[in-house]
Motif scaffolding. Structure first.
Motif, short mmCIF file in Angstrom:
data_model
loop_
_atom_site.label_atom_id
_atom_site.label_comp_id
_atom_site.label_asym_id
_atom_site.label_seq_id
_atom_site.Cartn_x
_atom_site.Cartn_y
_atom_site.Cartn_z
N ASP A 1 22.24 90.72 22.76
CA ASP A 1 22.83 90.93 24.09
C ASP A 1 24.26 91.07 23.78
O ASP A 1 25.06 90.19 23.29
CB ASP A 1 22.57 90.01 24.98
CG ASP A 1 22.69 90.26 26.58
OD1 ASP A 1 23.68 90.48 26.93
OD2 ASP A 1 21.54 90.14 27.14
N THR B 1 34.12 92.02 29.61
CA THR B 1 33.20 92.39 30.43
C THR B 1 32.52 93.56 30.16
O THR B 1 32.94 94.17 28.91
CB THR B 1 33.86 92.45 31.87
OG1 THR B 1 32.63 92.58 32.86
CG2 THR B 1 34.80 93.96 32.00
N HIS B 2 31.49 93.99 30.82
CA HIS B 2 30.97 95.16 30.76
C HIS B 2 30.14 95.79 31.96
O HIS B 2 29.45 94.86 32.65
CB HIS B 2 29.74 95.29 29.47
CG HIS B 2 28.62 93.85 29.72
ND1 HIS B 2 27.79 93.77 30.53
CD2 HIS B 2 28.80 92.63 29.22
CE1 HIS B 2 27.09 92.74 30.69
NE2 HIS B 2 28.03 91.84 29.99
N ASN B 3 30.22 96.68 32.26
CA ASN B 3 29.73 97.49 33.26
C ASN B 3 29.91 98.94 33.56
O ASN B 3 29.21 99.77 34.08
CB ASN B 3 30.31 96.89 34.59
CG ASN B 3 29.46 97.41 36.02
OD1 ASN B 3 28.16 97.01 36.22
ND2 ASN B 3 30.14 97.86 36.82
N ASP C 1 27.09 87.98 23.81
CA ASP C 1 27.50 88.32 25.12
C ASP C 1 28.28 87.18 25.56
O ASP C 1 29.30 87.48 26.19
CB ASP C 1 26.28 88.68 25.99
CG ASP C 1 26.61 88.94 27.27
OD1 ASP C 1 26.91 90.04 27.42
OD2 ASP C 1 26.44 88.15 28.21
N GLU D 1 31.29 99.66 25.85
CA GLU D 1 30.40 99.19 26.71
C GLU D 1 28.80 99.63 26.70
O GLU D 1 27.89 99.11 26.87
CB GLU D 1 30.95 99.39 28.26
CG GLU D 1 32.25 98.23 28.39
CD GLU D 1 32.82 98.84 29.71
OE1 GLU D 1 32.46 98.29 30.92
OE2 GLU D 1 33.49 99.81 29.52
N SER E 1 21.33 95.14 39.47
CA SER E 1 22.54 94.33 38.99
C SER E 1 21.70 93.32 38.33
O SER E 1 20.57 92.75 38.49
CB SER E 1 23.47 94.03 40.33
OG SER E 1 22.78 93.02 41.01
N ASN E 2 22.60 92.13 37.92
CA ASN E 2 22.25 90.89 37.40
C ASN E 2 21.70 89.89 38.51
O ASN E 2 21.06 89.10 38.11
CB ASN E 2 23.40 90.51 36.54
CG ASN E 2 23.63 90.93 35.28
OD1 ASN E 2 22.92 91.63 34.67
ND2 ASN E 2 24.77 90.59 34.71
N HIS F 1 23.60 96.44 25.98
CA HIS F 1 24.78 96.84 26.20
C HIS F 1 25.93 96.32 25.33
O HIS F 1 25.54 95.52 24.58
CB HIS F 1 25.27 96.65 27.72
CG HIS F 1 25.41 95.20 28.15
ND1 HIS F 1 26.08 94.31 27.41
CD2 HIS F 1 24.41 94.26 28.79
CE1 HIS F 1 26.11 93.06 27.77
NE2 HIS F 1 24.90 93.50 28.63
N GLN G 1 24.68 96.54 32.86
CA GLN G 1 24.76 95.14 32.97
C GLN G 1 23.29 94.62 32.37
O GLN G 1 22.20 95.54 31.93
CB GLN G 1 24.63 94.89 34.45
CG GLN G 1 26.00 94.96 35.09
CD GLN G 1 25.82 94.61 36.59
OE1 GLN G 1 25.09 93.80 36.89
NE2 GLN G 1 26.69 95.09 37.35
N SER G 2 23.03 93.47 32.08
CA SER G 2 22.24 92.96 31.27
C SER G 2 20.39 93.16 32.04
O SER G 2 19.89 93.69 31.50
CB SER G 2 22.23 91.30 30.97
OG SER G 2 23.33 91.08 30.07
N HIS H 1 32.42 87.39 26.66
CA HIS H 1 32.74 87.15 28.02
C HIS H 1 33.89 86.25 27.85
O HIS H 1 34.88 86.20 29.07
CB HIS H 1 31.61 86.65 29.14
CG HIS H 1 30.66 87.76 29.62
ND1 HIS H 1 31.14 89.01 30.08
CD2 HIS H 1 29.48 88.03 29.46
CE1 HIS H 1 30.23 89.93 30.53
NE2 HIS H 1 29.07 89.09 29.83
#
Length: 269
Positions: free
Chosen positions: A10, A212-214, A161, A220, A66-67, A205, A45-46, A165
């Motif tokens: 992740d 972050t990641h999105n 991950d 990303e 979304s998460n 991702h 997102q995860s 973060h």
């Protein structure tokens, strides 16, 4: 033997993997695997991308947006298809995977250990802290493979991950997290290959420098893909960018089972 071990790291972006994961890169150099680059779906997102990897269905259709979307998947997953084909499934994974394919919401009092169940993931060891150590996780996965004889096994790590973060993708801490799991994998991978398992190593991702990641940047969205299988010609194909929607039909192909009607045709191998 069409047994598959899927390892999802992740938050690992392709740039960091191919620069710092020396054991896996050694296997590319010596033509022991096929290496590609995967372009993750959006949003990066995860939870949405766990669903993409397992079902091959994009977010706007699968509803895991979304998460924060805590509900069971409505799509046919590789877990479900494998079980229907008479294979034994397992996962050593973050608890969101249990929520997608077994039970939602997750209750740590009852759902952490799920063995010999009738769920899509028949054998699951699920953790619920992002810093759950990778060496513990790999031992969990090895237990399922050895003791439960799982045919399709997900091993899903959150350490990279978690560190990303906290420190971002340009940090020494992020690089060290990638180096650590590379070394841990070296203690398991060759044994699994010698026993005839096919192994797929990838990520959901990546991560950017802002912790972050999105979004849509390469850090990303671009993630590594290492394929260890006699069904795939070894070689360095990293200039080939594979859509992440190809992961589910790939896994079905390696397992020797039919894909779902919603999955794409497999085109890149």
């Amino acid at each position: 033997m069409n047994k598959v071990i899927l390892i999802v790291l992740d938050g690992l972006n392709a740039r960091t993997a191919h620069t710092n994961m020396g054991f896996l890169e050694h296997l590319i150099e010596n033509k022991q695997c096929a290496a590609y680059t995967v372009k993750a779906e959006l949003p990066a997102q995860s939870r949405p991308l766990y669903e993409v990897i397992q079902t091959g269905v994009p977010t706007y259709l699968n509803g895991i947006v979304s998460n924060g979307t805590v509900k069971r998947s409505k799509e046919a997953s590789v877990f479900q298809l494998a079980k229907a084909a008479g294979l034994k499934t397992g996962a050593a994974s973050y608890h969101w995977v249990s929520e997608l394919y077994n039970k939602a919401p997750f209750d740590p009092l009852t759902d952490r250990i799920q063995l010999d169940t009738e769920h899509a993931i028949q054998n699951g060891l699920f953790y619920f802290e992002d810093h759950y150590p990778d060496n513990h996780l790999m031992a969990d996965g090895a237990y399922l493979i050895r003791e439960k004889q799982t045919d399709y096994t997900l091993i899903h790590s959150m350490n990279i991950d978690d560190i990303g973060h906290k420190f971002g993708s340009q940090s020494k801490e992020y690089v060290q997290a990638a180096v650590t799991i590379d070394a841990i994998l070296s203690n398991y991978l060759m044994d699994w290959l010698e026993k005839g398992y096919q192994v797929v190593v990838t990520a959901d991702h990546g991560m950017n420098e802002y912790c972050t990641h999105n979004g849509v940047t390469d850090d990303e969205r671009k993630v590594p893909l290492y394929l260890f299988s006699e069904q795939v010609a070894a070689g360095d194909y990293r200039e080939t960018v594979v859509p992440q929607l190809q992961m589910a039909p790939l896994l079905c192909h390696l397992l020797g089972i039919g894909k779902s009607a919603a999955m794409q045709e497999l085109t890149f191998i």
